[in-house]
Write an enzyme that holds these catalytic residues in place. Structure first.
Site, PDB file in Angstrom:
ATOM      1  N   LYS A  46      -5.182  -2.515   9.585  1.00 47.82           N
ATOM      2  CA  LYS A  46      -5.372  -2.459   7.972  1.00 47.82           C
ATOM      3  C   LYS A  46      -5.341  -4.014   7.422  1.00 47.82           C
ATOM      4  O   LYS A  46      -5.746  -4.015   6.373  1.00 47.82           O
ATOM      5  CB  LYS A  46      -4.151  -1.704   7.517  1.00 47.82           C
ATOM      6  N   ASP A  52      -9.302   0.225   1.220  1.00 43.68           N
ATOM      7  CA  ASP A  52      -8.374  -0.104   2.352  1.00 43.68           C
ATOM      8  C   ASP A  52      -9.066   0.490   3.760  1.00 43.68           C
ATOM      9  O   ASP A  52      -8.682   1.270   4.237  1.00 43.68           O
ATOM     10  CB  ASP A  52      -6.963   0.547   2.050  1.00 43.68           C
ATOM     11  N   HIS A 105      -4.146  13.854   0.973  1.00 38.94           N
ATOM     12  CA  HIS A 105      -4.607  13.019   2.169  1.00 38.94           C
ATOM     13  C   HIS A 105      -3.371  13.072   3.150  1.00 38.94           C
ATOM     14  O   HIS A 105      -3.873  13.030   4.431  1.00 38.94           O
ATOM     15  CB  HIS A 105      -4.827  11.512   1.837  1.00 38.94           C
ATOM     16  N   ASP A 129       0.752  -1.341   0.079  1.00 41.40           N
ATOM     17  CA  ASP A 129       0.029  -0.046   0.094  1.00 41.40           C
ATOM     18  C   ASP A 129       0.907   1.079  -0.182  1.00 41.40           C
ATOM     19  O   ASP A 129       1.786   1.223   0.813  1.00 41.40           O
ATOM     20  CB  ASP A 129      -1.104  -0.059   1.290  1.00 41.40           C
ATOM     21  N   GLU A 133      -9.103   4.166  -2.701  1.00 42.58           N
ATOM     22  CA  GLU A 133      -7.823   4.033  -3.450  1.00 42.58           C
ATOM     23  C   GLU A 133      -7.871   3.416  -4.912  1.00 42.58           C
ATOM     24  O   GLU A 133      -9.054   2.777  -5.097  1.00 42.58           O
ATOM     25  CB  GLU A 133      -6.676   3.277  -2.710  1.00 42.58           C
ATOM     26  N   GLU A 138     -10.837   4.085   2.837  1.00 50.29           N
ATOM     27  CA  GLU A 138      -9.943   4.611   2.298  1.00 50.29           C
ATOM     28  C   GLU A 138     -10.131   4.537   0.709  1.00 50.29           C
ATOM     29  O   GLU A 138     -10.106   3.463   0.189  1.00 50.29           O
ATOM     30  CB  GLU A 138      -8.572   4.307   2.558  1.00 50.29           C
TER      31      GLU A 138
END
Ligand code: CA
Length: 439
Positions: A263, A243, A144, A137, A211, A209
């Site tokens: 995570k 995520d 951000h 990641d 992404e 998140e």
């Protein structure tokens, strides 16, 4: 780089699959993304999305409706092995794209044999498109990184390495879930600021998140860095990627080595991999603000500066259990764009990841990092939208959210459009939060 346009991008091209020609369709004949699907308990198969159908490549190979020149390329696909096809690289991928485009085009002689190889998307279960090996990641979303940094370090939001190093960490592939698979709210160690000791409890600050996923195609040998000029030859295509993050767990555990259990409980990936060829009309120049440091030479080439960015419009939709009970549709809580949000390109991520000799393999996945736009309402996480939980967002039906509650469903959408090209989409990246397991 796959920026050249050919007959497969012709905006006048139509398909004999009628639904593919409808305005607003994510999967016109100009897209042709790859995914893995099955009907009932049958084995997983590789398919290509076209309109509201999937072209089953095992059936297509058996039907003999594609030219002899691509029959070798269909062997791994007919066997359900997208990774083996991805390993063949961009020339093979482009050759199959041309063959599929010609066969699915209106007026094609292949229609008779291929029409029986279509399965309605409504009938299939979609999985993760390939076997994901290693997952990394990144953290390329500069707005951000700045906004989150401000929450922790108001005077010094962006750490000094950010504009020099594409920051990332190695994650886990075992908890990457296909869109539509719901997940349980995780528990973890949480420590209140005024508490002496942490406790184990379900996260109270569950977040998404926004992404992009970057799917690696061709491998590089251990010890052989990929030069940036050839970096995109190792990329198969892009997906949407969520995520999911437990912010309270993250805040307690992240120093000194970065995110860990906050995570690794679930990440959701969209089912269709949109190839670099399909994305060719939607490339943009990649520029840095004047006065920013220029990248080190191994992270720079002219072609990447000229067209390294991908113009993908992104949206986050939220639906709560109560909204669904009240018959209210999902509500769009943020809009962003990959090209506006990212400080590093896909090619720079590949070049940096391998510069020390790290071997990438077909099916490895990169997350881009959270892709927040420059404005606060373009944030790609609730942490930013609610300013660290201080300012709740308002939802239709009168509810508020600081972080996600049980029953909440988050769905990402991604589309590419520009004048002179046919709009393409990524399909949905969706999952719902289930209550924490009782213990
Ligand atoms: Ca992330």
């Amino acid at each position: 780089m796959s920026t050249a346009l050919d007959a497969t991008h012709d905006p006048a091209l139509r398909s004999w699959v009628v639904s593919a020609n409808e305005p607003g369709c994510d999967f016109p004949i100009q897209n042709l993304p790859f995914g893995r699907m099955r009907v009932g308990d049958e084995p997983w198969r590789i398919g290509v999305a076209i309109g509201d159908q999937v072209l089953d490549l095992r059936l297509a190979a058996g039907a003999g409706a594609l030219p002899e020149a691509v029959s070798g390329l269909l062997v791994p696909l007919a066997a359900g092995d997208l990774n083996a096809f991805m390993a063949l690289g961009p020339a093979a991928r482009a050759a199959l794209r041309r063959a599929l485009s010609a066969a699915l085009a209106a007026g094609s002689e292949a229609q008779g044999r291929l029409s029986s190889c279509l399965v309605p998307q409504a009938r299939v279960q979609l999985g993760v498109a390939c076997e994901i090996g290693d997952y990394t990641d990144f953290y390329v979303g500069i707005h951000h990184a700045t906004a989150v940094g401000k929450l922790f370090r108001p005077d010094n939001p962006l750490l000094p390495n950010y504009k020099w190093v594409p920051i990332g960490y190695h994650g886990r592939s075992s908890t990457i879930l296909p869109s539509g698979r719901d997940f349980v709210r995780p528990s973890g160690q949480v420590k209140a600021a005024d508490a002496e000791a942490p406790v184990l409890r379900p996260t109270a600050r569950l977040d998404f998140e926004l992404e992009m996923g970057i799917v690696i195609g061709g491998a590089n040998a251990l010890g052989e860095p990929v030069p940036i000029e050839r970096a995109e030859d190792h990329v198969f295509g892009l997906t949407l990627f969520n995520d999911w993050s437990a912010r309270d767990v993250q805040a307690w555990e992240y120093q000194p080595l970065g995110p860990f259990l906050s995570k690794n409980f679930a990440s959701t990936i969209s089912p269709w991999v949109v190839t670099l060829e399909a994305l060719a009309p939607f490339r943009r120049a990649f520029t840095r603000p004047a006065g920013d440091p220029q990248p080190l030479p191994y992270l720079h080439c002219e072609a990447d500066a000229a067209a390294g960015a991908f113009d993908v419009q992104l949206e986050v939709w939220l639906s709560t259990a109560r909204m669904r009970q009240q018959g209210l549709g999902a509500h769009c809580i943020s809009r962003s764009n990959f090209a506006d949000a990212a400080y590093w390109t896909v090619a720079q991520m590949v070049a940096h990841h391998t510069v020390g000799g790290c071997a990438l393999r077909p099916g490895d996945l990169f997350g881009s990092g959270t892709l927040s736009g420059p404005r606060p309402d373009q944030a790609g996480s609730l942490l930013e939208l609610s300013q660290g939980g201080k300012q709740p967002i308002e939802l239709p039906g009168g509810e508020q959210r600081r972080f996600l509650e049980d029953g909440d469903e988050v769905s990402f959408r991604g589309v590419c459009e520009r004048p002179g090209a046919v709009r393409i989409g990524f399909g949905a990246c969706t999952a719902r939060v289930l209550p924490a397991a009782s213990r």
